[in-house]
Scaffold this active site. Structure first.
Site, mmCIF file in Angstrom:
data_model
loop_
_atom_site.group_PDB
_atom_site.id
_atom_site.type_symbol
_atom_site.label_atom_id
_atom_site.label_comp_id
_atom_site.label_asym_id
_atom_site.label_seq_id
_atom_site.Cartn_x
_atom_site.Cartn_y
_atom_site.Cartn_z
ATOM 1 N N HIS A 142 -36.905 -27.232 -0.992
ATOM 2 C CA HIS A 142 -37.142 -27.563 -2.709
ATOM 3 C C HIS A 142 -35.852 -27.236 -3.071
ATOM 4 O O HIS A 142 -35.124 -26.573 -3.031
ATOM 5 C CB HIS A 142 -38.149 -26.768 -2.888
ATOM 6 C CG HIS A 142 -39.328 -26.040 -2.274
ATOM 7 N ND1 HIS A 142 -40.411 -25.834 -2.226
ATOM 8 C CD2 HIS A 142 -40.365 -27.733 -2.109
ATOM 9 C CE1 HIS A 142 -41.070 -25.782 -2.098
ATOM 10 N NE2 HIS A 142 -41.258 -27.098 -1.677
ATOM 11 N N GLU A 145 -34.565 -24.644 -5.655
ATOM 12 C CA GLU A 145 -34.238 -23.658 -4.897
ATOM 13 C C GLU A 145 -32.795 -23.656 -4.106
ATOM 14 O O GLU A 145 -33.389 -23.665 -2.733
ATOM 15 C CB GLU A 145 -35.882 -22.765 -3.728
ATOM 16 C CG GLU A 145 -36.775 -23.434 -5.393
ATOM 17 C CD GLU A 145 -38.225 -23.313 -4.406
ATOM 18 O OE1 GLU A 145 -38.418 -22.632 -3.527
ATOM 19 O OE2 GLU A 145 -39.073 -23.311 -4.788
ATOM 20 N N HIS A 249 -36.913 -20.039 0.497
ATOM 21 C CA HIS A 249 -36.888 -20.821 -0.273
ATOM 22 C C HIS A 249 -36.781 -19.943 -1.550
ATOM 23 O O HIS A 249 -36.461 -18.861 -1.500
ATOM 24 C CB HIS A 249 -38.887 -20.438 -0.320
ATOM 25 C CG HIS A 249 -38.852 -21.651 0.530
ATOM 26 N ND1 HIS A 249 -40.087 -23.027 0.151
ATOM 27 C CD2 HIS A 249 -39.349 -21.665 1.502
ATOM 28 C CE1 HIS A 249 -40.550 -23.502 0.494
ATOM 29 N NE2 HIS A 249 -39.753 -23.270 1.880
ATOM 30 N N GLU A 353 -39.392 -16.120 0.429
ATOM 31 C CA GLU A 353 -38.908 -16.065 -0.665
ATOM 32 C C GLU A 353 -37.966 -15.023 -1.033
ATOM 33 O O GLU A 353 -38.561 -13.851 -1.393
ATOM 34 C CB GLU A 353 -40.261 -16.378 -1.700
ATOM 35 C CG GLU A 353 -40.941 -17.037 -1.320
ATOM 36 C CD GLU A 353 -41.080 -18.684 -2.108
ATOM 37 O OE1 GLU A 353 -40.135 -18.791 -3.047
ATOM 38 O OE2 GLU A 353 -41.744 -19.546 -1.759
#
Length: 520
Positions: A142, A145, A249, A353
């Site tokens: 993404h 990110e 991420h 994440e």
């Protein structure tokens, strides 16, 4: 104020203006790197006060901003965001400086023509060494990110600069081939904005596709058109037998493991509206290797400075026990990269994440590196846990693409062209089923211990020679028909669950998109 024989350059200039007053601070440096600090206070156009002070060379270095470290002669990578040109320069410079530890290659290009660079870091970077597993990290799928993108650049820098000084790093690089793709979505990054913690600007590729919803999916048919970036990654992992992988991420602080999708088990099946709300109280969707996925997720979370505390990023967002979660239990998604890696190729990938803010200010990057450095290294070492070995024919020649399945774990894996295989397993007693076209299948038993990987070599016997049927019929072999990849069986309600559509399905998809924009 200065020696007339010295020629000084202005190295730093700061001006503070308040009404008619102006305070100017200058740092001057001569050819001998001797510095002077000049203070000049001017009010209403008149000099009220001035002062000069000599700065020793060591203090001068501290006073000056560090140069950008992606330049070819730089020794240290700085904590700033690097655009694609800077990223490329850094990777090329590192490859040139450390030719015995790195190899740079591109797996393809983005829609706008930017290379998808991969850096191999290993003591054997240019070719596969027999018995050495391949692992990978993928960052910036993404575009908005990018913390993972920068962490992977720093990981490369740390590996090459620490190889001779850090025995653990030396062991890891001597025994592993590490492939690092810092950015999978360089086009999305190019339109993202630093300091934006939420939202979707830059998340998608240049055609507006979410690349982490663009892979084939086991549970549901994914009708989204394939994109150049995802096609490049699919081709990449089809050619290299990756054992372990992490996708970086932002937007939360958790290690998420497969499955990301679910066979749509739900309490009320008659209403699409009911299904929509059921999505957000989803049950876990567990793989046959759930124990292993939880373990490697915990390895990352517990070596991270904060992740294992399980503290929510915001009051309205979920907290995760021990800093890990099953992907579908958090929120289900179709077309995710980690499920594709696992089901199609047996590669154990998890989603990392690593920042509550999707695109935090650059001055926070150093802290993110300190938080993640140990986790990034320790996670890759898990490729050396479990079982590894070779599959041979009776003549001792390796058998390529032999299929192996651990009994009770219906997602299998295959051997390389050298007959090698690896599988991450926790301590215990196991049985493996080994198949190959033209050979008699075999079942072998083995034990996994904590201290070191179990070495297991398997020899398969050729299947019996059967004469052809009918006059003049040629002799032929009847090989064992083994599927190329093992996949878990689909529950009987999965097909029916995916048949509902219409306006409620559209609303549900929209909420899924909004949810993923918030959390990653």
């Amino acid at each position: 104020m200065t020696n007339s024989l010295d020629i000084f350059d202005i190295c730093r200039l700061d001006v503070i203006i308040y009404g008619s007053a102006r305070l100017t601070t200058m740092i001057l440096r001569n050819t001998n790197t001797v510095g002077q600090l000049l203070l000049l206070f001017v009010y209403a156009g008149r000099t009220i006060f001035s002062s000069a002070k000599t700065i020793p060379s060591e203090q001068l270095k501290m006073a000056l901003p560090e140069p950008r470290a992606y330049l070819p002669d730089a020794q240290n990578l700085d904590f700033v965001y690097h655009d694609h040109e800077e990223l490329t320069r850094f990777l090329r410079a590192t490859s040139a400086r450390y030719p015995n530890l790195t190899a740079l290659y591109s797996i393809g290009k983005s829609i706008q023509g930017r290379d998808l660079w991969v850096m191999v870091v290993s003591s054997s970077p240019y070719e596969h060494m027999v018995g050495k597993p391949d692992v990978k990290y993928v960052g910036n799928i993404h575009g908005n990110e990018p913390v993972g993108r920068e962490m992977l650049l720093h990981l490369i820098q740390y590996f090459v600069s620490s190889y001779n000084a850090d025995q653990y790093v030396k062991w890891l690089l001597d025994n592993t081939r590490i492939h690092i793709l810092p950015t999978m979505n360089p086009d999305g990054y190019a339109v993202s904005k630093e300091g934006t913690c939420d939202g979707g600007q830059g998340r998608y590729n240049a055609r507006g596709f979410d690349l982490n919803r663009n892979f084939p999916d086991y549970f549901k048919q994914n009708n989204k058109r394939g994109q150049p970036e995802t096609d490049a990654v699919k081709d990449w992992i089809s050619k290299i037998q990756f054992v372990l992988s992490g996708s970086l991420h932002g937007g939360a602080l958790v290690a998420s493991y497969p499955y990301d999708n679910t066979p749509n088990s739900r309490i009320c099946r008659s209403s699409a509206l009911c299904a929509m709300f059921q999505t957000y109280s989803a049950a876990p969707s567990l793989t046959p290797d759930d124990d292993v996925f939880k373990h490697i997720s915990l390895v990352y979370a517990r070596n991270h400075a904060k992740m294992s505390r399980g503290v929510a990023c915001k009051s309205a967002t979920p907290a995760f026990e021990n800093g890990i979660t099953n992907g579908a239990a958090w929120y289900p998604l179709t077309g995710g990269m980690q499920d594709y890696n696992y089901v199609w190729y047996g590669c154990m990938e998890i989603t990392l994440e690593i920042s509550c803010c999707k695109f935090p200010p650059a001055y926070e990057l150093k802290k993110y590196w300190e938080d993640n450095q140990l986790s990034l290294i320790k996670f890759l070492a898990e490729a050396h846990r479990g079982v590894q070995g070779f599959v041979f024919d009776p003549a001792g020649m390796p058998i390529e693409r032999a299929s192996i399945k651990i009994k009770g774990r219906d997602v299998g894996f295959q051997t390389t062209k050298y007959g090698e295989f690896w599988r991450i397993l926790l301590p215990g007693y196991y049985k493996a089923e080994v198949f190959a076209e033209g050979y008699v299948p075999r079942e072998v038993e083995f034990v996994i211990v904590e201290q070191h990987p179990t070495l297991l070599n398997v020899t398969l016997q050729a299947s019996k020679h059967i004469e052809g049927v009918g006059a003049g019929g040629p002799p032929y072999y009847r090989p064992i028909q083994a599927p190329q990849h093992y996949r878990p069986g689909v529950p009987p309600y999965a097909a029916a669950a995916s048949s509902e559509n219409g306006i409620f399905s559209t609303i549900s998809n929209g909420l899924n998109s909004l949810y993923s924009n918030i959390f990653g």
